[in-house]
Design an enzyme around this catalytic site. Structure first.
Site, PDB file in Angstrom:
ATOM      1  N   CYS A 138       0.830  -1.206   0.000  1.00 31.89           N
ATOM      2  CA  CYS A 138       0.000   0.000   0.000  1.00 31.89           C
ATOM      3  C   CYS A 138       0.864   1.257   0.000  1.00 31.89           C
ATOM      4  CB  CYS A 138      -0.972   0.030   1.166  1.00 31.89           C
ATOM      5  SG  CYS A 138      -2.211   1.320   0.879  1.00 31.89           S
ATOM      6  N   CYS A 149      -5.771   1.897  -4.294  1.00 35.14           N
ATOM      7  CA  CYS A 149      -5.304   2.574  -3.095  1.00 35.14           C
ATOM      8  C   CYS A 149      -6.334   3.637  -2.719  1.00 35.14           C
ATOM      9  CB  CYS A 149      -3.941   3.209  -3.408  1.00 35.14           C
ATOM     10  SG  CYS A 149      -3.157   3.832  -1.939  1.00 35.14           S
TER      11      CYS A 149
HETATM   12  C1  LIG Z   1      -0.904   0.062   6.975  1.00 37.66           C
HETATM   13  C2  LIG Z   1      -1.383  -0.723   5.793  1.00 37.66           C
HETATM   14  C3  LIG Z   1      -2.389  -0.192   4.997  1.00 37.66           C
HETATM   15  C4  LIG Z   1      -2.837  -0.887   3.887  1.00 37.66           C
HETATM   16  N1  LIG Z   1      -3.871  -0.351   3.168  1.00 37.66           N
HETATM   17  C5  LIG Z   1      -4.386  -1.048   2.126  1.00 37.66           C
HETATM   18  C6  LIG Z   1      -5.517  -0.547   1.411  1.00 37.66           C
HETATM   19  O1  LIG Z   1      -6.031   0.520   1.704  1.00 37.66           O
HETATM   20  N2  LIG Z   1      -5.997  -1.295   0.383  1.00 37.66           N
HETATM   21  C7  LIG Z   1      -5.457  -2.494   0.044  1.00 37.66           C
HETATM   22  O2  LIG Z   1      -5.973  -3.147  -0.861  1.00 37.66           O
HETATM   23  N3  LIG Z   1      -4.372  -2.995   0.702  1.00 37.66           N
HETATM   24  C8  LIG Z   1      -3.820  -2.298   1.735  1.00 37.66           C
HETATM   25  N4  LIG Z   1      -2.757  -2.805   2.430  1.00 37.66           N
HETATM   26  C9  LIG Z   1      -1.999  -3.953   1.877  1.00 37.66           C
HETATM   27  C10 LIG Z   1      -2.608  -5.322   2.147  1.00 37.66           C
HETATM   28  O3  LIG Z   1      -2.933  -5.459   3.497  1.00 37.66           O
HETATM   29  C11 LIG Z   1      -1.597  -6.388   1.721  1.00 37.66           C
HETATM   30  O4  LIG Z   1      -1.237  -6.156   0.375  1.00 37.66           O
HETATM   31  C12 LIG Z   1      -2.154  -7.800   1.845  1.00 37.66           C
HETATM   32  O5  LIG Z   1      -2.500  -8.076   3.179  1.00 37.66           O
HETATM   33  C13 LIG Z   1      -1.122  -8.810   1.364  1.00 37.66           C
HETATM   34  O6  LIG Z   1      -1.583 -10.111   1.503  1.00 37.66           O
HETATM   35  P1  LIG Z   1      -0.578 -11.359   1.500  1.00 37.66           P
HETATM   36  O7  LIG Z   1      -1.412 -12.559   1.592  1.00 37.66           O
HETATM   37  O8  LIG Z   1       0.391 -11.218   0.396  1.00 37.66           O
HETATM   38  O9  LIG Z   1       0.258 -11.149   2.846  1.00 37.66           O
HETATM   39  P2  LIG Z   1      -0.292 -11.129   4.323  1.00 37.66           P
HETATM   40  O10 LIG Z   1      -1.735 -10.737   4.356  1.00 37.66           O
HETATM   41  O11 LIG Z   1       0.690 -10.297   5.071  1.00 37.66           O
HETATM   42  O12 LIG Z   1      -0.239 -12.646   4.811  1.00 37.66           O
HETATM   43  C14 LIG Z   1       0.934 -13.413   4.805  1.00 37.66           C
HETATM   44  C15 LIG Z   1       0.696 -14.670   5.639  1.00 37.66           C
HETATM   45  O13 LIG Z   1       1.819 -15.545   5.427  1.00 37.66           O
HETATM   46  C16 LIG Z   1       2.183 -16.101   6.665  1.00 37.66           C
HETATM   47  N5  LIG Z   1       3.589 -16.517   6.620  1.00 37.66           N
HETATM   48  C17 LIG Z   1       4.677 -15.728   6.683  1.00 37.66           C
HETATM   49  N6  LIG Z   1       5.787 -16.484   6.658  1.00 37.66           N
HETATM   50  C18 LIG Z   1       5.382 -17.770   6.549  1.00 37.66           C
HETATM   51  C19 LIG Z   1       6.076 -19.021   6.474  1.00 37.66           C
HETATM   52  N7  LIG Z   1       7.406 -19.100   6.541  1.00 37.66           N
HETATM   53  N8  LIG Z   1       5.352 -20.152   6.351  1.00 37.66           N
HETATM   54  C20 LIG Z   1       3.986 -20.091   6.296  1.00 37.66           C
HETATM   55  N9  LIG Z   1       3.289 -18.945   6.391  1.00 37.66           N
HETATM   56  C21 LIG Z   1       3.989 -17.791   6.507  1.00 37.66           C
HETATM   57  C22 LIG Z   1       1.898 -15.003   7.681  1.00 37.66           C
HETATM   58  O14 LIG Z   1       1.739 -15.530   8.991  1.00 37.66           O
HETATM   59  C23 LIG Z   1       0.617 -14.381   7.142  1.00 37.66           C
HETATM   60  O15 LIG Z   1      -0.538 -14.985   7.683  1.00 37.66           O
HETATM   61  C24 LIG Z   1      -2.281  -2.146   3.560  1.00 37.66           C
HETATM   62  C25 LIG Z   1      -1.286  -2.695   4.386  1.00 37.66           C
HETATM   63  C26 LIG Z   1      -0.843  -2.005   5.490  1.00 37.66           C
HETATM   64  C27 LIG Z   1       0.203  -2.615   6.388  1.00 37.66           C
END
Ligand SMILES: Cc1cc2nc3c(=O)[nH]c(=O)nc-3n(C[C@H](O)[C@H](O)[C@H](O)COP(=O)(O)OP(=O)(O)OC[C@H]3O[C@@H](n4cnc5c(N)ncnc54)[C@H](O)[C@@H]3O)c2cc1C
Length: 410
Positions: free
Chosen positions: A160, A340
């Site tokens: 983000c 965003c």
């Molecule tokens: C402050 C902030 C504001 C944001 N605002 C927005 C917004 O307005 N709109 C929007 O669309 N997005 C927004 N986002 C971004 C969005 O939250 C992320 O892009 C999204 O959560 C990514 O998803 P993901 O599954 O890739 O990672 P995550 O949701 O971070 O999940 C990763 C998972 O993998 C697991 N994991 C890590 N390592 C391992 C391992 N070795 N083995 C097994 N599991 C593991 C973790 O425990 C976790 O559960 C924001 C993020 C933040 C921090």
């Protein structure tokens, strides 16, 4: 252990793919590996950090969000063995798969800025990128009546990319409402050279920076924090490419650190040179290992790393996995969509939706996307949470059915 599909990570990406996949092919055995007890709705933290949302709304027990038809193994993945189609868990167990989906998100590298980790949560230093710190941001904002507030943005890529400036707008709007804005010197210090990566949105964002009296400093990268003395050090690059260090005293520092691929991905054969999961940006299939796919923040594709991007990526991955298993060439395409919601003031959002190359991809045609609107605020503050938990994580693909590549003679 042996499964048809192994999914690394039960965050937004892992669960959205798992659910879409199960809808496509109910008979597949799908296991999700994640050591975490809880699942975070991270987009809510910007609102928590500005007193708009309750922290509790942004977290749920992991077992409550994992659909019952999936098997969840509460272990971290530590190693990939893509030439032999298995991975290794933290408990030493090996898991064989036909298909691997890699979705462990990214790592926010707090330790890359010396002094930061020691002072986060005290001395007026906070960061909305951590669940436990977002409430401290709001505490600092309410307590500040005069002085200097600095908001930082690290080099790209980050998740983000708008979140560092969203923290500024909502803080400044609160100070305006309290009548203390004239007594607060606001700085936005950005390691990059532009306010926002898609140029159409820059004028409206600049007008809000002007309204709040914020000084913009580009090519200004946070490299050290002295919490007790409340001094932040920046490496500033001038127009001739010369660098020098600048020390700034602060009363409130919202510091956003650089973000990197998780080490177990970065140090694996699955990574590109920069450490990200090396995928084809269109099909999200791994560039070398064709039975491996990626989703979410970990992938190398140049999209905006957002949950909104995952809403469009997961259906692509699920369909391309199906094609791969049916010995067909995966040809469902991700267009780079990300979104965003820029919270420029309390009650108004500029909904920036765009794809690869900065192409505007507004969900509602005919509405100028650069105009701040209260309807988008309602979407961000109220409706995105149920859309996330009840639709996206459950495989209900709303407005997300992917395009397919055109065959040469079509
Ligand atoms: C402050 C902030 C504001 C944001 N605002 C927005 C917004 O307005 N709109 C929007 O669309 N997005 C927004 N986002 C971004 C969005 O939250 C992320 O892009 C999204 O959560 C990514 O998803 P993901 O599954 O890739 O990672 P995550 O949701 O971070 O999940 C990763 C998972 O993998 C697991 N994991 C890590 N390592 C391992 C391992 N070795 N083995 C097994 N599991 C593991 C973790 O425990 C976790 O559960 C924001 C993020 C933040 C921090």
């Amino acid at each position: 252990m042996q499964v048809d599909v192994a999914i690394v990570g039960a965050g937004a990406g892992g669960l959205a793919v798992a659910s879409s996949l199960k809808k496509q092919q109910p008979k597949l055995s799908v296991a999700v590996f994640d050591p975490a007890d809880v699942h975070y709705y991270q987009p809510g933290w910007t609102l928590v950090g500005s007193g708009v949302m309750d922290l509790e709304k942004t977290v749920r027990p992991m077992d409550s969000v994992i659909p019952k038809h999936l098997s969840w193994v509460q272990e971290a993945v530590t190693e990939f063995h893509p030439d032999s189609d298995f991975l290794t868990l933290a408990n030493g167990e090996d898991v064989s798969y036909k298909i691997l989906v890699v979705a462990p998100g990214l790592r926010v590298d707090y330790d890359a800025i010396p002094g930061l980790s020691d002072t986060l949560g005290q001395n007026g230093v906070s960061c909305n990128y951590r669940y436990d710190l977002a409430p401290y941001s709001w505490e600092c904002i309410q307590n500040l009546k005069q002085g200097k507030a600095i908001f930082t943005q690290p080099p790209m890529p980050i998740k983000c990319a708008g979140a560092p400036q969203k923290a500024l707008y909502l803080a400044a709007d609160y100070w305006r409402s309290q009548g203390v804005l004239p007594d607060i010197d606001i700085q936005f210090r950005n390691a990059g050279g532009v306010l926002f990566g898609v140029s159409e949105f820059v004028p409206i964002l600049q007008s809000y920076m002007d309204r709040y009296g914020a000084d913009l400093h580009f090519n200004s990268n946070l490299i050290h924090v002295d919490g007790p003395r409340q001094i932040a050090t920046f490496r500033v690059t001038d127009s001739e490419g010369q660098t020098h260090e600048v020390e700034e005293a602060f009363d409130y520092l919202h510091a956003v650190p650089p973000q990197v691929a998780p080490d177990f991905v970065k140090n694996s054969p699955l990574a590109n040179e920069a450490g990200w999961l090396d995928v084809n940006p269109d099909t999200l299939q791994h560039s070398t290992y064709k039975n491996i796919f990626g989703c979410g923040d970990v992938i190398s594709a140049p999209n905006a790393k957002t949950a909104a991007a995952i809403r469009k990526q997961a259906p692509v991955v699920a369909r391309n996995i199906r094609q791969y298993l049916e010995h067909d060439t995966p040809d469902h395409l991700y267009d780079g969509y990300g979104s965003c919601p820029l919270t420029v003031e309390r009650g108004k959002v500029v909904m920036a939706e765009f794809g690869y190359g900065g192409k505007l991809l507004p969900t509602i045609q005919g509405l100028d996307p650069t105009v701040p609107r209260s309807i988008w605020w309602a979407v961000k503050a109220k409706y995105l949470i149920p859309m996330y938990f009840d639709l996206m994580l459950k495989g209900r693909e709303i407005l997300a059915v992917p395009q397919r590549a055109k065959t040469p003679d079509s």
